[in-house]
Scaffold this motif. Structure first.
Motif, PDB file in Angstrom:
ATOM      1  N   LEU A  94      -9.055   9.176  16.935  1.00  0.00           N
ATOM      2  CA  LEU A  94      -7.929   9.240  16.195  1.00  0.00           C
ATOM      3  C   LEU A  94      -8.062   8.389  14.718  1.00  0.00           C
ATOM      4  O   LEU A  94      -7.765   8.966  13.731  1.00  0.00           O
ATOM      5  CB  LEU A  94      -6.793   8.432  16.825  1.00  0.00           C
ATOM      6  N   LYS A  95      -9.063   7.452  14.898  1.00  0.00           N
ATOM      7  CA  LYS A  95      -9.432   6.701  13.369  1.00  0.00           C
ATOM      8  C   LYS A  95     -10.150   7.869  12.613  1.00  0.00           C
ATOM      9  O   LYS A  95     -10.211   7.622  11.322  1.00  0.00           O
ATOM     10  CB  LYS A  95     -10.154   5.665  13.702  1.00  0.00           C
ATOM     11  N   ASP A  96     -10.997   8.849  13.252  1.00  0.00           N
ATOM     12  CA  ASP A  96     -11.664   9.484  12.380  1.00  0.00           C
ATOM     13  C   ASP A  96     -11.044  11.152  12.192  1.00  0.00           C
ATOM     14  O   ASP A  96     -11.605  11.859  11.229  1.00  0.00           O
ATOM     15  CB  ASP A  96     -12.901  10.116  13.151  1.00  0.00           C
ATOM     16  N   TRP A  97      -9.741  11.334  12.770  1.00  0.00           N
ATOM     17  CA  TRP A  97      -9.113  12.610  12.567  1.00  0.00           C
ATOM     18  C   TRP A  97      -8.243  12.594  11.249  1.00  0.00           C
ATOM     19  O   TRP A  97      -7.762  11.614  10.572  1.00  0.00           O
ATOM     20  CB  TRP A  97      -7.877  12.537  13.447  1.00  0.00           C
ATOM     21  N   SER A  98      -8.458  14.012  10.862  1.00  0.00           N
ATOM     22  CA  SER A  98      -7.797  14.265   9.411  1.00  0.00           C
ATOM     23  C   SER A  98      -7.000  15.467   9.732  1.00  0.00           C
ATOM     24  O   SER A  98      -7.609  16.270  10.200  1.00  0.00           O
ATOM     25  CB  SER A  98      -8.718  14.361   8.250  1.00  0.00           C
TER      26      SER A  98
END
Length: 197
Positions: free
Chosen positions: A182-186
């Protein structure tokens, strides 16, 4: 019953966060409970309005029930930001929504159904896998309210990020499967796969 349960869980928050003094309790605009890690205990997702009242970026806070104590522990605080109205006197057609799914995932929906000619609805499905929150799915629907005869001006896409399979305007397609935290999702990743113009 769900609303009462969410309120009860939110009431516990000052007791569970080490940074309780800094917790933006007054900016919480939405919350939902579910069992994100499927351990039979109630977990929590909160949508928090930005500090800047002029900003349209809300933050998602995710909590899991502790394994030994009957308390919540923060797992992802503000790792995902989303566009939308977070004010009770804000414009209609832009309200974000959190929904706990029966399979233990969390659906986060944003929309623009009230401003301009380009209308859209987007849902990001978040799941707990291998001790982290990941994006499992991305759904996007769009339409141009003025250019209704152009087939490129409206469409729908349902993308399974984990398998790489997606359905674009009724046609099944494939891309590389991936596991994205989630922290790397765009959101741009999902929009690019869906070919939204």
């Amino acid at each position: 019953m769900k609303r009462m349960m969410t309120a009860a869980v939110i009431a516990m928050l000052p007791a569970v966060s080490a940074g309780a003094v800094d917790f933006p309790a007054g900016r919480v605009v939405s919350g939902v409970t579910g069992d994100w890690n499927k351990d039979g205990r109630s977990d929590l997702a909160l949508l928090v309005a930005p500090e800047d009242a002029d900003s349209d970026e809300a933050l998602l806070y995710l909590y899991l029930a502790d394994k030994t104590h009957n308390l919540l522990r923060p797992v992802s605080e503000g790792a995902y930001s989303l566009w939308g109205n977070t004010s009770l006197d804000g414009m209609f057609g832009r309200d974000p929504e959190l929904k706990a799914l029966d399979n233990g995932s969390l659906a986060v929906t944003t929309q623009n159904s009230g401003i301009g000619r380009n209308r859209w609805t987007q849902t990001v499905t978040i799941a707990w896998r291998d001790s982290q929150f990941i994006v499992a799915g991305f759904t996007y629907n769009w339409n141009d309210t003025l250019d209704i005869d152009n087939p490129d001006s409206n469409g729908s896409c349902d993308y399974n990020v984990l398998s790489g399979k997606y359905v674009l305007n009724g046609t099944s397609q494939n891309t590389a499967p991936s596991t994205v935290s989630l922290k790397d999702w765009s959101d741009e990743h999902g929009i690019k796969v869906c070919g939204v113009k």
